[in-house]
Design a protein around this motif. Structure first.
Motif, PDB file in Angstrom:
ATOM      1  N   ARG A   1       0.062  33.135  34.698  1.00  0.00           N
ATOM      2  CA  ARG A   1      -0.117  33.225  33.166  1.00  0.00           C
ATOM      3  C   ARG A   1       0.955  31.965  33.199  1.00  0.00           C
ATOM      4  O   ARG A   1       1.242  32.162  31.352  1.00  0.00           O
ATOM      5  CB  ARG A   1       0.491  34.246  33.366  1.00  0.00           C
ATOM      6  CG  ARG A   1       0.825  35.993  34.070  1.00  0.00           C
ATOM      7  CD  ARG A   1       1.461  37.198  33.947  1.00  0.00           C
ATOM      8  NE  ARG A   1       2.309  37.554  33.324  1.00  0.00           N
ATOM      9  CZ  ARG A   1       2.084  38.210  32.220  1.00  0.00           C
ATOM     10  NH1 ARG A   1       0.943  38.447  32.385  1.00  0.00           N
ATOM     11  NH2 ARG A   1       2.808  38.243  31.487  1.00  0.00           N
ATOM     12  N   GLU A   2       1.541  31.560  33.217  1.00  0.00           N
ATOM     13  CA  GLU A   2       2.460  30.346  33.285  1.00  0.00           C
ATOM     14  C   GLU A   2       1.509  29.111  32.130  1.00  0.00           C
ATOM     15  O   GLU A   2       2.255  28.173  31.319  1.00  0.00           O
ATOM     16  CB  GLU A   2       3.334  29.858  33.810  1.00  0.00           C
ATOM     17  CG  GLU A   2       4.393  28.418  33.121  1.00  0.00           C
ATOM     18  CD  GLU A   2       5.171  29.289  32.008  1.00  0.00           C
ATOM     19  OE1 GLU A   2       5.966  28.568  31.267  1.00  0.00           O
ATOM     20  OE2 GLU A   2       5.912  29.972  32.104  1.00  0.00           O
ATOM     21  N   ARG A   3       0.862  28.684  33.397  1.00  0.00           N
ATOM     22  CA  ARG A   3      -0.452  27.673  32.776  1.00  0.00           C
ATOM     23  C   ARG A   3      -1.354  28.179  31.398  1.00  0.00           C
ATOM     24  O   ARG A   3      -1.396  27.392  30.844  1.00  0.00           O
ATOM     25  CB  ARG A   3      -1.460  27.277  33.618  1.00  0.00           C
ATOM     26  CG  ARG A   3      -0.631  26.522  34.776  1.00  0.00           C
ATOM     27  CD  ARG A   3      -2.010  25.892  35.758  1.00  0.00           C
ATOM     28  NE  ARG A   3      -2.581  26.796  37.145  1.00  0.00           N
ATOM     29  CZ  ARG A   3      -2.203  27.401  37.651  1.00  0.00           C
ATOM     30  NH1 ARG A   3      -1.327  27.182  38.001  1.00  0.00           N
ATOM     31  NH2 ARG A   3      -2.833  28.666  38.069  1.00  0.00           N
ATOM     32  N   ARG A   4      -1.829  29.440  31.146  1.00  0.00           N
ATOM     33  CA  ARG A   4      -1.889  29.590  30.460  1.00  0.00           C
ATOM     34  C   ARG A   4      -1.136  29.731  28.684  1.00  0.00           C
ATOM     35  O   ARG A   4      -1.379  29.720  27.988  1.00  0.00           O
ATOM     36  CB  ARG A   4      -2.501  31.459  30.019  1.00  0.00           C
ATOM     37  CG  ARG A   4      -3.984  31.453  30.975  1.00  0.00           C
ATOM     38  CD  ARG A   4      -4.497  32.630  31.337  1.00  0.00           C
ATOM     39  NE  ARG A   4      -5.106  32.534  32.257  1.00  0.00           N
ATOM     40  CZ  ARG A   4      -6.724  33.120  32.026  1.00  0.00           C
ATOM     41  NH1 ARG A   4      -6.579  34.016  31.557  1.00  0.00           N
ATOM     42  NH2 ARG A   4      -7.566  33.540  33.468  1.00  0.00           N
ATOM     43  N   ARG A   5       0.170  30.478  28.999  1.00  0.00           N
ATOM     44  CA  ARG A   5       1.244  30.133  28.016  1.00  0.00           C
ATOM     45  C   ARG A   5       0.643  29.050  27.846  1.00  0.00           C
ATOM     46  O   ARG A   5       1.856  28.885  26.490  1.00  0.00           O
ATOM     47  CB  ARG A   5       2.312  30.891  28.797  1.00  0.00           C
ATOM     48  CG  ARG A   5       3.161  30.978  27.472  1.00  0.00           C
ATOM     49  CD  ARG A   5       4.480  31.905  27.731  1.00  0.00           C
ATOM     50  NE  ARG A   5       4.408  33.330  28.766  1.00  0.00           N
ATOM     51  CZ  ARG A   5       4.339  33.483  29.768  1.00  0.00           C
ATOM     52  NH1 ARG A   5       5.104  32.484  31.020  1.00  0.00           N
ATOM     53  NH2 ARG A   5       4.102  34.742  30.182  1.00  0.00           N
ATOM     54  N   GLU A   6       1.890  27.558  28.390  1.00  0.00           N
ATOM     55  CA  GLU A   6       1.594  26.267  28.176  1.00  0.00           C
ATOM     56  C   GLU A   6       0.953  25.979  26.644  1.00  0.00           C
ATOM     57  O   GLU A   6       0.665  25.329  26.391  1.00  0.00           O
ATOM     58  CB  GLU A   6       2.125  25.623  29.472  1.00  0.00           C
ATOM     59  CG  GLU A   6       3.465  25.745  30.233  1.00  0.00           C
ATOM     60  CD  GLU A   6       3.747  25.372  31.475  1.00  0.00           C
ATOM     61  OE1 GLU A   6       1.954  24.663  31.573  1.00  0.00           O
ATOM     62  OE2 GLU A   6       4.295  25.146  31.997  1.00  0.00           O
ATOM     63  N   GLY A   7      -1.160  26.984  28.213  1.00  0.00           N
ATOM     64  CA  GLY A   7      -2.118  26.173  26.997  1.00  0.00           C
ATOM     65  C   GLY A   7      -1.917  26.928  25.498  1.00  0.00           C
ATOM     66  O   GLY A   7      -2.672  25.962  24.757  1.00  0.00           O
ATOM     67  N   ALA A   8      -1.119  28.157  25.718  1.00  0.00           N
ATOM     68  CA  ALA A   8      -1.545  28.716  24.067  1.00  0.00           C
ATOM     69  C   ALA A   8      -0.204  27.924  23.178  1.00  0.00           C
ATOM     70  O   ALA A   8      -1.008  27.752  22.076  1.00  0.00           O
ATOM     71  CB  ALA A   8      -1.143  30.060  24.313  1.00  0.00           C
ATOM     72  N   ASP A   9       0.255  27.686  23.544  1.00  0.00           N
ATOM     73  CA  ASP A   9       1.100  26.532  22.823  1.00  0.00           C
ATOM     74  C   ASP A   9       1.030  25.623  22.552  1.00  0.00           C
ATOM     75  O   ASP A   9       1.721  25.199  21.231  1.00  0.00           O
ATOM     76  CB  ASP A   9       2.887  27.085  23.774  1.00  0.00           C
ATOM     77  CG  ASP A   9       3.190  27.607  23.971  1.00  0.00           C
ATOM     78  OD1 ASP A   9       2.935  28.635  23.175  1.00  0.00           O
ATOM     79  OD2 ASP A   9       4.438  28.092  24.786  1.00  0.00           O
ATOM     80  N   ALA A  10       0.630  25.035  23.810  1.00  0.00           N
ATOM     81  CA  ALA A  10       0.023  23.057  22.917  1.00  0.00           C
ATOM     82  C   ALA A  10      -0.927  23.646  22.139  1.00  0.00           C
ATOM     83  O   ALA A  10      -1.384  22.768  20.694  1.00  0.00           O
ATOM     84  CB  ALA A  10      -1.475  22.975  23.951  1.00  0.00           C
TER      85      ALA A  10
END
Length: 126
Positions: A110-119
């Motif tokens: 979930r954190e990896r996906r959140r970071e990807g969306a933020d990027a």
């Protein structure tokens, strides 16, 4: 699989506990991963945070998994039903138990996906 309970609870509201945690954190000066992790936990306790340490093989209830993930128990139930979060049922029961490692893996994803969306959002706003 046996679940091990913590035998000692540290109350971060107690000034003596916070002071002891601060003193111990200051004495850890190495940069090994273990020292860094322990220092971080002690600093959190020194600043009043409650810390829970669980083994990866320990099991939690869906409600406890929800607390760890910061979501509702119903969302955890849906993750279990969708096969995202592996679980086992207690014998002769509908109650579920989830390995802590499974919860940690889902949290990391979930954190990896959140970071990807933020990027992506940051790249689009440039």
């Amino acid at each position: 699989m046996a679940t091990h309970a913590l035998t000692t609870a540290l109350d971060p509201v107690d000034p003596a506990v916070r002071s002891d945690a601060k003193n111990l954190a200051e004495r850890l000066v190495g940069d090994t991963p273990v020292e860094s992790a322990v220092r971080s936990m002690l600093n959190d306790v020194a600043h009043g945070a409650r810390i829970v340490v669980l083994r990866a093989e320990d099991e939690v209830t869906p409600a406890e998994a929800a607390d760890i993930l910061g979501v509702t128990r119903q969302f955890v139930d849906r993750l279990c039903e969708d096969g995202v979060l592996a679980f086992r049922r207690l014998p002769g029961s509908r109650h579920r138990r989830i390995r802590v490692q499974e919860v940690v893996d889902v949290a990391a994803e979930r954190e990896r996906r959140r970071e990807g969306a933020d990027a992506i959002r940051a790249a689009l706003s440039e």
